[in-house]
Scaffold this motif. Structure first.
Motif, PDB file in Angstrom:
ATOM      1  N   GLU A   1       0.845  -1.206   0.000  1.00 30.44           N
ATOM      2  CA  GLU A   1       0.000   0.000   0.000  1.00 30.44           C
ATOM      3  C   GLU A   1       0.882   1.257   0.000  1.00 30.44           C
ATOM      4  O   GLU A   1       1.933   1.284   0.650  1.00 30.44           O
ATOM      5  N   LEU A   2       0.434   2.306  -0.667  1.00 30.97           N
ATOM      6  CA  LEU A   2       1.150   3.581  -0.623  1.00 30.97           C
ATOM      7  C   LEU A   2       1.260   4.076   0.819  1.00 30.97           C
ATOM      8  O   LEU A   2       0.322   3.921   1.604  1.00 30.97           O
TER       9      LEU A   2
ATOM     10  N   ASN B   1       2.495  12.332 -10.886  1.00 31.65           N
ATOM     11  CA  ASN B   1       1.188  12.008 -10.290  1.00 31.65           C
ATOM     12  C   ASN B   1       0.103  11.784 -11.355  1.00 31.65           C
ATOM     13  O   ASN B   1      -1.042  12.212 -11.181  1.00 31.65           O
ATOM     14  N   GLU B   2       0.459  11.107 -12.430  1.00 36.81           N
ATOM     15  CA  GLU B   2      -0.514  10.743 -13.471  1.00 36.81           C
ATOM     16  C   GLU B   2      -1.406   9.613 -12.942  1.00 36.81           C
ATOM     17  O   GLU B   2      -0.905   8.586 -12.455  1.00 36.81           O
ATOM     18  N   ALA B   3      -2.725   9.797 -13.063  1.00 39.56           N
ATOM     19  CA  ALA B   3      -3.682   8.820 -12.513  1.00 39.56           C
ATOM     20  C   ALA B   3      -3.424   7.410 -13.035  1.00 39.56           C
ATOM     21  O   ALA B   3      -3.427   6.442 -12.267  1.00 39.56           O
TER      22      ALA B   3
ATOM     23  N   TYR C   1      -0.490   4.941 -11.459  1.00 39.01           N
ATOM     24  CA  TYR C   1      -0.450   4.305 -10.129  1.00 39.01           C
ATOM     25  C   TYR C   1      -0.287   2.795 -10.305  1.00 39.01           C
ATOM     26  O   TYR C   1       0.526   2.166  -9.640  1.00 39.01           O
TER      27      TYR C   1
END
Lengths: 310, 310
Positions: free
Chosen positions: B237-238, B283-285, B288
């Protein structure tokens, strides 16, 4: 001036993140609080964090079968389990069992909803209606005590309309709606701001529980009055986008004759209404399928009586 | 100074929108051009617009089975149809049949890809590598002739890496990557800007076809060198978000010791590299799931020889 109102103390508080599975601020705040619960503890209570729509969160989509945050109505909550029902109907009943039942004396005292939008609403506080005093005092407390900023209040319920969102399961509720943030993206600035809003709201509940008197006040709010769809070709396809002059102008006045759309061929479409309105959720990604280019609100002034615990 | 290079005229041109089904600028431009094709016509040729991933567009998702824009490799294009293969493998073969075959003399002369990102890249021009002269001259033409603005050039291919994107099916190709725009949202400003980029690029091809000599020049570009993942808990998890000081700073220098992440508990994580880099797709969706918080690039200077048609 209305007399001081008294309400029971607030003991059982829940915080829901991920009612929509691609709204990342609430999802990662709840995941963080589940590992480190101390931020949700106060002298008089501890709030319970939970992930609302785990399947949608896992897939990073708004919902799997239907919009969970439109499913907390009698129709769905009182329905019998069926094999082919959308996942969210089953999940709504579960949540109602855990934190409700809606409208009962056993329901949780307060339920927070954490949301994001792609619209430029800033840090918006959403209550169902002005008649629930505790959230209105909480909004006022946030506006006067949280980091300096603009915290517009949106009242989403139409008169006589049944409440349908997750917070309606508890006795009182409030939603934090932060934007703009793309779906599936976690921005550190909004994560921090949502955490600060939550801390301020819990401080308010703690003060309330300890007997603080919150004086009467006047406040400004935006009341939902309807929505506007995108212009479309006869086959239903969009033929225009939200006008550049309206884009990102949530909560600002829109006057009759102001541009609202620009067609793909380059023409302007003007607002044909007869009064000034205040658009919100302008160009929200999730609202394309709902045929909403923006919601219309009217600005109103509210007189909120003083409040103290029983 | 390298000698003048000559290339064959460009007759067959295609414009692909919706390679990723939730990147709305290209999707709505192509839908618009399919209704009104005149914008894609020039004296010496007409470009053919097409929707790349119709199923993903219909569902408003990036892809249905696998990322189509990583599927134009020999492995997939030469594979035999199989019942359980991802939809995008079949679609890649179809596109290769229509606009390729990749690497053949029959392939289209030029293929444009229209993309959006949630990252703040502005109007970015993406080529596979500097050795394909026509796109490099096109980039230079856009930088000097399109509405004043910043048009950074990104070279995405690593040395010896096979090209994998849709534009690699044609003899030459270029991608327009506009951001920030949330997935599933159409912003009028980016729609207009992408249309202007396309018009400028087609003007360039028309001038080239008519025999214009394009002189040699020096240009600056950003070369992809690798990527950086998010910090994670042991369970995957982040545990951190992109730092507020890095967010939205695409194409700006990141120096050793600069903050790149902030953990959910509030600590800063600093960049440990030894040289200045230029992050892109911060931070491109869609990244992730690819375990990419941002891509690293290095800035380089290129000498491009003069160009004229054969």
């Amino acid at each position: 001036m209305a007399a001081l109102q008294r309400l029971q103390p607030v003991r059982r508080v829940a915080v829901s993140g991920g009612t929509h599975g691609n709204e990342m601020s609430g999802i990662y705040l709840v995941k963080h609080w589940l590992r480190e619960p101390s931020a949700l503890q106060r002298d008089s209570f501890s709030a319970t964090p939970f992930l609302t729509n785990p399947l949608a969160i896992e897939r990073c989509v708004r919902y799997v079968g239907r919009d969970l945050n439109r499913t907390f109505t009698k129709q769905f909550l009182n329905s019998k389990a069926a094999r082919d029902e959308p996942y969210e109907v089953q999940r709504a009943r579960e949540i109602n069992h855990l934190y409700g039942p809606k409208g009962s004396a056993e329901a949780f005292d307060f339920l927070f909803e954490l949301h994001n939008t792609t619209a430029n609403v800033g840090a918006c506080l959403i209550a169902s209606a002005q008649d629930n005093l505790l959230p209105m005092h909480m909004c006022h407390f946030i506006q006067t005590h949280c980091t300096p900023g603009y915290y517009p209040i949106l009242l989403y319920n139409l008169p006589d309309q049944e409440t349908y969102s997750i917070s309606s399961v508890a006795k009182h509720g409030l939603a934090f709606e932060l934007g703009p943030q793309p779906q599936g993206v976690l921005r550190a600035d909004l994560f921090t701001q949502m955490g600060a809003l939550m801390a301020c709201a819990l401080d308010f509940i703690d003060l309330f529980n300890k007997g603080t008197t919150f004086p009467a006040f006047e406040m400004e709010a935006y009341r939902f009055i309807g929505s506007v769809d995108y212009p479309r070709h006869p086959d239903g396809e969009l033929c225009a986008a939200v006008h550049s002059k309206l884009q990102d102008k949530d909560f600002l006045p829109l006057r009759p004759g102001d541009p609202i759309f620009q067609t793909f061929s380059g023409e302007e479409i003007l607002y044909q209404g007869h009064t000034t309105i205040y658009p919100v959720f302008i160009n929200e990604a999730a609202y394309y399928e709902k045929k909403i280019a923006f919601n219309k609100t009217e600005k109103c002034s509210l007189s909120i009586p003083a409040l103290q615990r029983e």
